[in-house]
Design a protein around this motif. Structure first.
Motif, PDB file in Angstrom:
ATOM      1  N   LEU A  30       0.807  -1.209   0.000  1.00 54.79           N
ATOM      2  CA  LEU A  30       0.000   0.000   0.000  1.00 54.79           C
ATOM      3  C   LEU A  30       0.847   1.268   0.000  1.00 54.79           C
ATOM      4  N   TRP A  31       2.076   1.173  -0.545  1.00 53.74           N
ATOM      5  CA  TRP A  31       2.901   2.361  -0.682  1.00 53.74           C
ATOM      6  C   TRP A  31       3.733   2.262  -1.951  1.00 53.74           C
ATOM      7  N   PHE A  32       4.135   3.423  -2.459  1.00 52.39           N
ATOM      8  CA  PHE A  32       4.817   3.487  -3.737  1.00 52.39           C
ATOM      9  C   PHE A  32       6.261   3.016  -3.621  1.00 52.39           C
ATOM     10  N   ASP A  33       6.775   2.557  -4.742  1.00 54.02           N
ATOM     11  CA  ASP A  33       8.174   2.197  -4.841  1.00 54.02           C
ATOM     12  C   ASP A  33       8.963   3.416  -5.330  1.00 54.02           C
ATOM     13  N   GLY A  34      10.264   3.367  -5.165  1.00 58.70           N
ATOM     14  CA  GLY A  34      11.083   4.498  -5.603  1.00 58.70           C
ATOM     15  C   GLY A  34      11.056   4.710  -7.102  1.00 58.70           C
TER      16      GLY A  34
END
Length: 313
Positions: A76-80
């Protein structure tokens, strides 16, 4: 006199304080414009909202990740590395652009299948609501019984019937079963009974209009909210149809999006298969965009169609 008055006033005992009277709190009146608040209902609404939005949020975030980013980042979070545009490009170019073919197939099944099912439901519902004929009660019983039968239970008999006449592995094997919508027929039946006044039809017939002209020029505009509602239901059912195309179609060129994306997903479990989870997720995101757009654009017709006939005047 002034002194006497002063003496009398000074000798008069002070009046005892009045006891405090408890004020009764008037109960709050709940009107239709201000309904009673329910903590339990609010909590349940929040839970349902989270249950509906969290998968969409996960799908949107995961579509921005590469294949490596899916494994090294939190769901539930973005990757770099923001790879949404690269994923979209690869989705439409992978395996010689077969995803575009699957998208066109799905549009074909929806336009012909769902559109035809809606038109037949409107015709049948109008006829059942406004005309009396022998066997009408039997038709009602058949329609109600068909609504109660799950479509998966009819998939195998449908396959056996279509295999006998040589229609399997063709688009007609998906389109023809999609033309039948018992729930849409029942919904239009109920809607037409309340939406079209009998006096209006009689006035059109007195003016010399035939039954076909009465239907298309008088009844059909009044049936627009119900028609859009049935169209949305049949579109979603055809767009998300998976089991019927799975058993009917063998040629990947005729796959809809549901079966095609499932085939990409199963590549990871086959010997020597290529893992393309990022393309499966991106393709799933692209798949739901037309449905969301259809619901947002036709929302007012959909809501009015569902409310029709709920209040008796």
């Amino acid at each position: 006199m002034t002194g006497l008055s002063s003496t009398t006033t000074a000798a008069r005992p002070a009046a005892p304080p009045k006891p405090a009277v408890a004020r009764l709190r008037t109960p709050r009146r709940h009107t239709p414009g201000r309904p009673k608040r329910s903590v339990l209902l609010t909590v349940l609404t929040v839970v349902v909202l989270l249950y509906s939005l969290v998968p969409l949020l996960w799908l949107l975030i995961s579509a921005t990740k590469s294949q490596q980013g899916l494994a090294r980042s939190f769901g539930l979070w973005f990757d770099g590395d923001f790879a949404l545009w690269d994923n979209i490009t690869q989705t439409f170019t992978y395996q010689d652009g077969v995803f575009g073919r699957w998208l066109l197939n799905t549009l074909l099944y929806v336009v012909v299948g769902a559109g035809g099912a809606t038109f037949l439901a409107v015709l049948g519902g109008y006829a059942l609501a406004k005309f009396d004929f022998p066997g009408k009660r039997g038709v009602f019983a058949v329609v109600i019984g068909a609504v109660a039968v799950p479509t998966t239970a009819l998939a195998v008999p449908t396959f056996l019937m279509f295999s006998k006449i040589g229609l399997t592995d063709t688009p007609w094997a998906v389109i023809i079963p999609s033309l039948i919508s018992p729930f849409g027929l029942y919904l239009m039946w109920v809607f037409a009974a309340e939406a079209i006044p009998a006096e209006l039809m009689e006035a059109a017939r007195i003016d010399g209009a035939g039954e076909v002209r009465t239907f298309f020029q008088v009844a059909l505009p009044l049936l627009a909210p119900g028609t859009v509602t049935v169209l949305l239901f049949t579109t979603v059912a055809t767009w998300n149809n998976y089991f019927l195309p799975l058993i009917m179609l063998k040629d990947p060129d005729w796959y809809p999006l549901t079966v095609g994306l499932d085939a990409w997903n199963k590549q990871a479990y086959a010997a020597g298969g290529e893992v393309v989870f990022n393309l499966v997720i991106t393709g799933s995101l692209i798949t739901i965009v037309p449905l969301i757009a259809a619901f947002l654009l036709l929302q007012k017709y959909w809501q009015s169609g569902l409310a029709a006939g709920s209040v008796k005047e």
